[in-house]
Design an enzyme around this catalytic site. Structure first.
Site, PDB file in Angstrom:
ATOM      1  N   GLU A 160       0.942  -1.137   0.108  1.00 20.08           N
ATOM      2  CA  GLU A 160       0.635   0.364   0.234  1.00 20.08           C
ATOM      3  C   GLU A 160       0.408   1.235   0.252  1.00 20.08           C
ATOM      4  O   GLU A 160       1.535   0.955   0.897  1.00 20.08           O
ATOM      5  CB  GLU A 160      -0.776   0.104   0.998  1.00 20.08           C
ATOM      6  CG  GLU A 160      -2.199  -0.417   1.894  1.00 20.08           C
ATOM      7  CD  GLU A 160      -1.718  -1.434   3.371  1.00 20.08           C
ATOM      8  OE1 GLU A 160      -3.090  -1.276   3.402  1.00 20.08           O
ATOM      9  OE2 GLU A 160      -0.939  -0.005   3.954  1.00 20.08           O
ATOM     10  N   LYS A 185       2.024   4.315   1.285  1.00 22.28           N
ATOM     11  CA  LYS A 185       2.124   5.049   2.474  1.00 22.28           C
ATOM     12  C   LYS A 185       2.117   6.527   2.911  1.00 22.28           C
ATOM     13  O   LYS A 185       2.420   7.370   2.212  1.00 22.28           O
ATOM     14  CB  LYS A 185       3.998   5.515   3.368  1.00 22.28           C
ATOM     15  CG  LYS A 185       4.494   5.503   4.639  1.00 22.28           C
ATOM     16  CD  LYS A 185       5.051   5.407   4.549  1.00 22.28           C
ATOM     17  CE  LYS A 185       5.779   5.046   6.567  1.00 22.28           C
ATOM     18  NZ  LYS A 185       5.150   6.481   7.023  1.00 22.28           N
ATOM     19  N   ASP A 237       1.257  10.266   3.249  1.00 17.47           N
ATOM     20  CA  ASP A 237       1.922  11.291   4.731  1.00 17.47           C
ATOM     21  C   ASP A 237       0.417  11.805   5.843  1.00 17.47           C
ATOM     22  O   ASP A 237       0.578  13.469   4.928  1.00 17.47           O
ATOM     23  CB  ASP A 237       2.265  12.029   3.644  1.00 17.47           C
ATOM     24  CG  ASP A 237       3.688  12.801   4.479  1.00 17.47           C
ATOM     25  OD1 ASP A 237       3.708  12.804   5.646  1.00 17.47           O
ATOM     26  OD2 ASP A 237       4.626  13.235   3.836  1.00 17.47           O
ATOM     27  N   TYR A 262      -5.242   1.212   7.661  1.00 19.94           N
ATOM     28  CA  TYR A 262      -4.917   0.186   6.650  1.00 19.94           C
ATOM     29  C   TYR A 262      -3.925  -1.050   7.984  1.00 19.94           C
ATOM     30  O   TYR A 262      -3.119  -1.666   7.523  1.00 19.94           O
ATOM     31  CB  TYR A 262      -3.074   0.931   7.281  1.00 19.94           C
ATOM     32  CG  TYR A 262      -2.169   1.731   7.927  1.00 19.94           C
ATOM     33  CD1 TYR A 262      -2.253   1.074   8.853  1.00 19.94           C
ATOM     34  CD2 TYR A 262      -2.344   2.977   7.772  1.00 19.94           C
ATOM     35  CE1 TYR A 262      -1.617   2.030   9.981  1.00 19.94           C
ATOM     36  CE2 TYR A 262      -1.731   3.641   8.187  1.00 19.94           C
ATOM     37  CZ  TYR A 262      -1.894   3.357   9.785  1.00 19.94           C
ATOM     38  OH  TYR A 262      -1.228   3.691  10.381  1.00 19.94           O
ATOM     39  N   LYS A 312      11.696   3.829   1.480  1.00 14.73           N
ATOM     40  CA  LYS A 312      10.650   5.477   1.078  1.00 14.73           C
ATOM     41  C   LYS A 312      10.949   6.275  -0.228  1.00 14.73           C
ATOM     42  O   LYS A 312      11.985   5.565  -0.815  1.00 14.73           O
ATOM     43  CB  LYS A 312      11.562   6.553   2.750  1.00 14.73           C
ATOM     44  CG  LYS A 312      10.958   5.478   3.903  1.00 14.73           C
ATOM     45  CD  LYS A 312       9.715   6.662   4.095  1.00 14.73           C
ATOM     46  CE  LYS A 312       9.641   7.599   4.649  1.00 14.73           C
ATOM     47  NZ  LYS A 312      10.391   8.315   5.422  1.00 14.73           N
ATOM     48  N   CYS A 363      15.279  47.542 -12.028  1.00 14.19           N
ATOM     49  CA  CYS A 363      15.070  46.217 -12.375  1.00 14.19           C
ATOM     50  C   CYS A 363      16.486  45.642 -12.766  1.00 14.19           C
ATOM     51  O   CYS A 363      17.593  46.933 -13.563  1.00 14.19           O
ATOM     52  CB  CYS A 363      14.592  46.410 -14.111  1.00 14.19           C
ATOM     53  SG  CYS A 363      14.563  44.912 -14.570  1.00 14.19           S
ATOM     54  N   CYS A 414      17.327  45.738 -16.974  1.00 14.96           N
ATOM     55  CA  CYS A 414      17.435  47.198 -18.206  1.00 14.96           C
ATOM     56  C   CYS A 414      17.874  48.808 -17.082  1.00 14.96           C
ATOM     57  O   CYS A 414      17.863  49.715 -18.039  1.00 14.96           O
ATOM     58  CB  CYS A 414      15.831  47.482 -18.732  1.00 14.96           C
ATOM     59  SG  CYS A 414      14.673  48.126 -18.298  1.00 14.96           S
ATOM     60  N   CYS A 472       8.415  45.206 -13.017  1.00 14.88           N
ATOM     61  CA  CYS A 472       9.325  46.173 -14.274  1.00 14.88           C
ATOM     62  C   CYS A 472       8.896  47.618 -15.351  1.00 14.88           C
ATOM     63  O   CYS A 472       8.004  46.994 -15.738  1.00 14.88           O
ATOM     64  CB  CYS A 472      10.642  46.193 -14.768  1.00 14.88           C
ATOM     65  SG  CYS A 472      11.710  46.389 -16.713  1.00 14.88           S
ATOM     66  N   CYS A 491      12.905  45.980 -21.789  1.00 15.07           N
ATOM     67  CA  CYS A 491      13.946  45.523 -21.037  1.00 15.07           C
ATOM     68  C   CYS A 491      14.051  44.197 -22.086  1.00 15.07           C
ATOM     69  O   CYS A 491      13.067  43.469 -22.479  1.00 15.07           O
ATOM     70  CB  CYS A 491      13.071  45.248 -19.819  1.00 15.07           C
ATOM     71  SG  CYS A 491      13.754  44.080 -18.710  1.00 15.07           S
TER      72      CYS A 491
HETATM   73  S1  IVH Z   1       1.528  -0.068   9.042  1.00 12.62           S
HETATM   74  C1  IVH Z   1       2.871  -2.038  12.546  1.00 12.62           C
HETATM   75  N1  IVH Z   1       0.748   1.026   7.148  1.00 12.62           N
HETATM   76  O1  IVH Z   1       3.749   5.479   8.730  1.00 12.62           O
HETATM   77  C2  IVH Z   1       2.480  -1.033  11.443  1.00 12.62           C
HETATM   78  N2  IVH Z   1       0.869   2.718   8.726  1.00 12.62           N
HETATM   79  O2  IVH Z   1       6.026   4.717   9.948  1.00 12.62           O
HETATM   80  C3  IVH Z   1       2.319   0.044  11.726  1.00 12.62           C
HETATM   81  N3  IVH Z   1       1.937   4.910   7.362  1.00 12.62           N
HETATM   82  O3  IVH Z   1       2.628   5.313  12.200  1.00 12.62           O
HETATM   83  C4  IVH Z   1       1.935   0.820  10.487  1.00 12.62           C
HETATM   84  N4  IVH Z   1       0.660   4.561   5.885  1.00 12.62           N
HETATM   85  O4  IVH Z   1       1.034   6.559  10.784  1.00 12.62           O
HETATM   86  C5  IVH Z   1       1.008   1.444   7.685  1.00 12.62           C
HETATM   87  N5  IVH Z   1      -0.197   2.055   5.051  1.00 12.62           N
HETATM   88  C6  IVH Z   1       0.708   2.070   5.445  1.00 12.62           C
HETATM   89  C7  IVH Z   1       1.003   3.088   6.688  1.00 12.62           C
HETATM   90  C8  IVH Z   1       1.566   3.546   8.074  1.00 12.62           C
HETATM   91  C9  IVH Z   1       1.280   5.376   6.600  1.00 12.62           C
HETATM   92  C10 IVH Z   1       2.112   5.852   8.984  1.00 12.62           C
HETATM   93  C11 IVH Z   1       1.745   5.358  10.137  1.00 12.62           C
HETATM   94  C12 IVH Z   1       2.251   4.860  10.697  1.00 12.62           C
HETATM   95  C13 IVH Z   1       3.554   5.635  10.391  1.00 12.62           C
HETATM   96  C14 IVH Z   1       5.024   4.406  10.122  1.00 12.62           C
END
Ligand code: IVH
Length: 671
Positions: free
Chosen positions: A116, A118, A120, A228, A317, A411, A414, A429, A435
Site C-alpha cells: 500500500e 505510505k 503522509d 491499514y 521510502k 530593474c 534594464c 519593471c 527590457c
Molecule cells: S502500518 C505495524 N501502513 O507510517 C505497522 N503505516 O512509519 C504500523 N503509515 O505510524 C503501521 N501509511 O502512521 C502502515 N499503509 C500504511 C501506512 C502507514 C502510512 C504511517 C503510520 C505509521 C507510520 C510508520
C-alpha cells in the site's frame, strides 16, 4: 407528545440512505447519487431532527458537525501498542529485509506481501464496541495517545457504526488521516483570506486540524481517513491473510487504499515501488513511500517485533519532497510581463530525486509573511512538475542577525524603475520591451507549445539569440537565416534547418493560439479561446472596447483593461501587422467549426489517447464548441477513455454516462 410513525420511518430511511451513499462514495468509490442529491437528503434529515430532537441518535449521519469545544484532550492508553515501521531506502535494503525474514522463518520459497502507499498524514486508532465508534485516539508515543473522538466523528470517511450483522464485539482499526491536495489548497486559500494560519504542507494541515479543541472547526476541514490494519479484535476470527483482512475491513465499512495489492515476491514488491514512484505526482494526495507487509498473519506472529517495529513490515521510502538547505542569496528574475519574482539561490540539494539550486519565493508579501532571511536554513519543497519553492525558514536554526531580502528600486536587467501597483503583491519593471528580460520571456512564450508551438526553439536558444542581438521581438524570428542560426554555438546545420522548418510550420495556427501567443497579461489559453470563439476575427478583438470585451466568457474588467491596453500600444499593433506580413495565418475552416458541432456537450477525458496529449484533445473538442470538464457528473455527455483510464471511467459507468474510446473520440472530431 409522540412523533408520528411516518416521521420515524422517514428519519430511519433517510439515515439508511445517507449511510449507504456515504459508504459507496468513501469506501467503494462508486457513488450513485450526485452531491446535490446527497445534500438534499442530508438537509431533510437535519430538518426532521430539528423538529423532533428526541429522534437524534449519536450515530446519525447528521452528528458529524462537531461538539462544544473541549478544554484539553484526555490521555488514553493503547491496549495494543501502536508501532512504527523500519525504513528501506534502496532495492538492496528491500532484498536484505526479505532475506532476514525468510531466514528467521526458515522459509525457502518466496514470501507474499501486501503493498500500500505510505500515506503522509498521521496515525489514528478507532475503537468500536458492539459495532459503534466509542473512541478515537492519536498515536502519541505509541503507548499513550490523546482522545480525539469528537474530532474523528466529523470525518465523513470514518464510519460511526459498522456494517453487517456478524460484527466483532470489539475491534480497533488503525489507519491514516490525511488531507488531499485539493482540500489543502482550498483550506490554505480560505485561511489566507481570513488572515489565519497558513499550513506549510498537507501533513501539517491534517495534524493541526485533527488536534483542534473545537471539533466544529475540524468538521469544516477536508480530512480523509484510510485504514491499514487492525489493533485488537475480540469476538470474531479475522481472515488469516493481511490482504483478506483488509477486504474484511472494507466490507464492514472502512475505506482502504485503492492501490492495495497482494504480491508474490520481494521482486514484485520492488516493481510495485517503481510503479508507485511513477504515479506519485498523479495521485491526489502526498505519499512518502510504500509499505509492504507479510501477507500470512501466522508468519507475522512468528516473526514478531524488534524494538518498536514489526519484523514483518517495512516502509520503502521515496526520495523526500521536502528537504532542508541553506538560503545563500535572493535574486530577482524579470518575467514576461515585467513582474519581478524573488528567486532563492540555495546550497544545492537533492529534492524529490533531482538536484535543486534555485527555488521560487513567490513575491515580497510571501517573504515577509514567512520571515525568510538570507543565510537561513530553509525547507525546500519540490512536488511533481511544480517549480521548487521555499516553504519556510527553520527559525530554530537561525544564528545571529540575518538580513531580509529587499526589492530593488531598479530593474536588475534594464535599470528601469520598479513599481508596485497599489493593492497588488507584485512589483514590476516599467521597461516594457526595452527590457531584455521581458523581450526574452515574450519570445519564449510565443514559441511555447501551447502558443505557436515552434519545435526546437527552447528557452536556452531564445536567450542565446536575444543576447547575440539576432532577435529583439517575436516577428524577428521569421527573418532568421540558415547561416545565422547555424552560426550559433552548438548548433549543427541539420538542427538549424529543422528550426527553420519548424518556424515555417508554426505560421499556420489558430486564432486562439495566436492571441494567446501575443502574451497579453492575464490572457491564458482559456481566455484566448473564449475571445476567438466570441469574435472569430482578430481585427474585431484589437478594436473591441472594454464593454464589448466584458461580454466574453471569463473576461472581467481587469482582463478587458489589459487587452485594450495591449492593443492601444502602437508597437504591439505594429508587431501583429509584421507577423501577419510574415505569413502567420489561421485557416478559416477551424473557425467555422469552432462555434458549432459539439456545442452544448460536456466531455471528460481520462487515460492516454494515442497521438493526442490531454491538452491537445481538449483543445480540439473546445474548438468545436464543447466544454471539457475535470469531473464526471450526471451532466457529462460522455467520458473519453484512452489507455489506462483512471477512476473517472468507473464513475462514468456507475452514473450510466456514455464512454467513448479512441475511435469514438476521433469520430466526434470528424462529425
Ligand atoms: S502500518 C505495524 N501502513 O507510517 C505497522 N503505516 O512509519 C504500523 N503509515 O505510524 C503501521 N501509511 O502512521 C502502515 N499503509 C500504511 C501506512 C502507514 C502510512 C504511517 C503510520 C505509521 C507510520 C510508520
Amino acid at each position: 407528545m409522540s412523533v408520528p410513525r411516518s416521521i420515524i420511518v422517514e428519519v430511519q430511511q433517510l439515515r439508511e440512505q445517507l449511510v449507504e451513499h456515504n459508504y459507496r462514495y468513501h469506501v467503494l468509490d462508486a457513488p450513485v447519487v450526485t452531491d446535490q442529491e446527497y445534500d438534499r437528503l442530508f438537509r431533510r434529515l437535519q430538518q426532521l431532527e430539528n423538529e423532533h430532537p428526541e429522534l437524534v441518535t449519536p450515530d446519525s449521519p447528521s452528528q458529524r458537525v462537531g461538539a462544544e469545544p473541549a478544554s484539553e484532550f484526555e490521555s488514553v492508553r493503547h491496549e495494543v501498542a501502536m508501532l512504527s515501521l523500519d525504513n528501506a531506502f534502496d532495492d538492496d535494503e528491500m532484498l536484505a529485509f526479505d532475506r532476514r525474514l525468510r531466514d528467521g522463518l526458515d522459509q525457502q520459497q518466496a514470501l507474499a506481501y501486501v503493498a500500500e502507499p505510505k500515506l503522509d498524514g498521521l496515525a489514528l486508532s478507532l475503537l468500536y464496541e458492539g459495532g459503534e465508534l466509542v473512541r478515537a485516539a492519536t498515536r502519541g508515543d505509541g503507548r499513550q495517545g490523546e482522545n480525539i473522538t469528537a474530532n474523528a466523528r466529523t470525518i465523513d470517511s470514518i464510519p460511526l457504526r459498522l456494517r453487517g450483522d456478524q460484527l466483532p464485539a470489539r475491534i480497533e482499526v488503525r489507519g491514516e488521516v490525511y488531507m488531499d491536495h485539493a482540500g489543502f489548497a482550498a483550506l490554505n486559500e480560505a485561511q489566507r483570506q481570513a488572515g489565519g494560519k497558513v499550513f506549510a504542507n498537507p501533513r501539517n494541515a491534517a495534524a493541526g486540524s485533527l488536534r483542534l479543541l473545537d471539533s466544529r472547526i475540524t468538521a469544516a476541514r477536508p480530512l480523509t481517513f484510510c485504514s491499514y490494519g487492525v489493533g485488537l479484535c475480540e469476538g470474531t476470527e479475522l481472515p488469516g491473510g493481511q490482504y483478506e483482512q483488509m477486504l474484511y475491513l472494507r466490507e464492514i465499512g472502512f475505506p482502504i487504499s485503492r492501490q492495495i495489492e497482494r504480491l508474490d515476491s520481494i521482486e514484485d514488491c520492488i516493481e510495485y515501488y517503481r510503479r508507485m514512484l511513477d504515479r506519485r505526482d498523479a495521485l491526489a494526495f502526498d505519499i512518502d513511500g510504500v509499505v509492504f507487509k507479510l501477507d500470512d498473519r501466522r508468519l507475522q506472529q512468528q516473526a514478531g517485533f524488534v524494538s518498536r517495529a514489526p519484523r514483518w513490515a517495512i516502509a520503502y521510502k521515496f526520495p523526500a519532497q521536502e528537504v532542508m538547505t541553506r538560503l545563500l542569496a535572493v535574486d530577482f528574475q524579470v518575467g514576461r510581463t515585467g513582474a519581478l519574482t524573488p528567486v532563492a539561490r540555495l546550497d544545492p540539494v537533492a529534492v524529490g530525486g533531482v538536484m535543486v539550486s534555485n527555488a521560487t519565493l513567490h513575491n515580497m508579501d510571501e517573504i515577509e509573511r514567512k520571515d525568510v532571511r538570507i543565510g537561513d536554513s530553509v525547507i525546500v519543497r519540490r512536488a511533481g512538475d511544480v517549480i521548487p519553492e521555499v516553504v519556510a525558514p527553520v527559525i530554530e536554526r537561525r544564528e545571529g542577525r540575518l538580513r531580509r531580502p529587499r526589492m530593488p528600486a531598479r530593474c536588475p536587467v534594464c535599470d528601469s524603475e520598479v513599481v508596485q501597483q497599489p493593492g497588488q503583491a507584485v512589483h514590476r519593471c516599467t521597461g516594457g520591451l526595452v527590457c531584455a528580460a521581458q523581450r526574452k520571456e515574450a519570445i519564449k512564450h510565443y514559441a511555447s507549445r501551447k502558443a505557436m508551438d515552434i519545435e526546437g526553439l527552447g528557452d536556452k536558444l531564445v536567450e542565446q539569440m536575444v543576447e547575440a542581438g539576432m532577435i529583439d521581438a517575436v516577428d524577428d524570428l521569421y527573418e532568421l537565416s540558415l547561416e545565422q542560426i547555424a552560426g550559433l554555438e552548438r548548433m549543427a546545420e541539420k538542427s538549424a534547418q529543422n528550426l527553420l522548418d519548424a518556424l515555417q510550420r508554426s505560421k499556420r495556427t489558430t486564432l486562439a493560439r495566436f492571441i494567446y501567443a501575443l502574451g497579453v497579461r492575464e490572457v491564458g489559453e482559456a481566455t484566448a479561446e473564449a475571445l476567438a470563439a466570441h469574435y472569430a476575427d482578430l481585427r474585431a478583438i484589437m478594436d473591441a472596447d472594454i464593454d464589448s470585451l466584458q461580454q466574453v466568457e471569463d473576461v472581467g474588467p481587469v482582463v478587458a483593461e489589459n487587452i485594450r491596453h495591449f492593443f492601444d500600444q502602437q508597437q504591439n499593433r505594429a508587431a501583429v501587422a509584421r507577423l501577419l506580413e510574415h505569413g502567420v495565418y489561421w485557416p478559416a475552416e477551424e473557425r467555422q467549426r469552432s462555434d458549432s458541432s459539439l456545442e452544448g456537450h460536456t466531455y471528460v477525458i481520462t487515460g492516454t489517447l494515442d497521438g493526442y496529449s490531454r491538452d491537445e484533445a481538449a483543445r480540439l473538442l473546445k474548438a468545436r464548441g464543447a466544454k471539457v470538464s475535470g469531473s464526471v457528473s450526471g451532466k457529462t455527455s460522455a467520458v473519453i477513455a484512452g489507455e489506462n483510464p483512471g477512476s473517472k471511467l468507473a464513475r462514468a459507468e456507475t452514473l450510466g454516462v456514455e464512454v467513448l474510446d479512441q475511435a469514438g473520440f476521433e469520430a466526434l472530431l470528424d462529425d
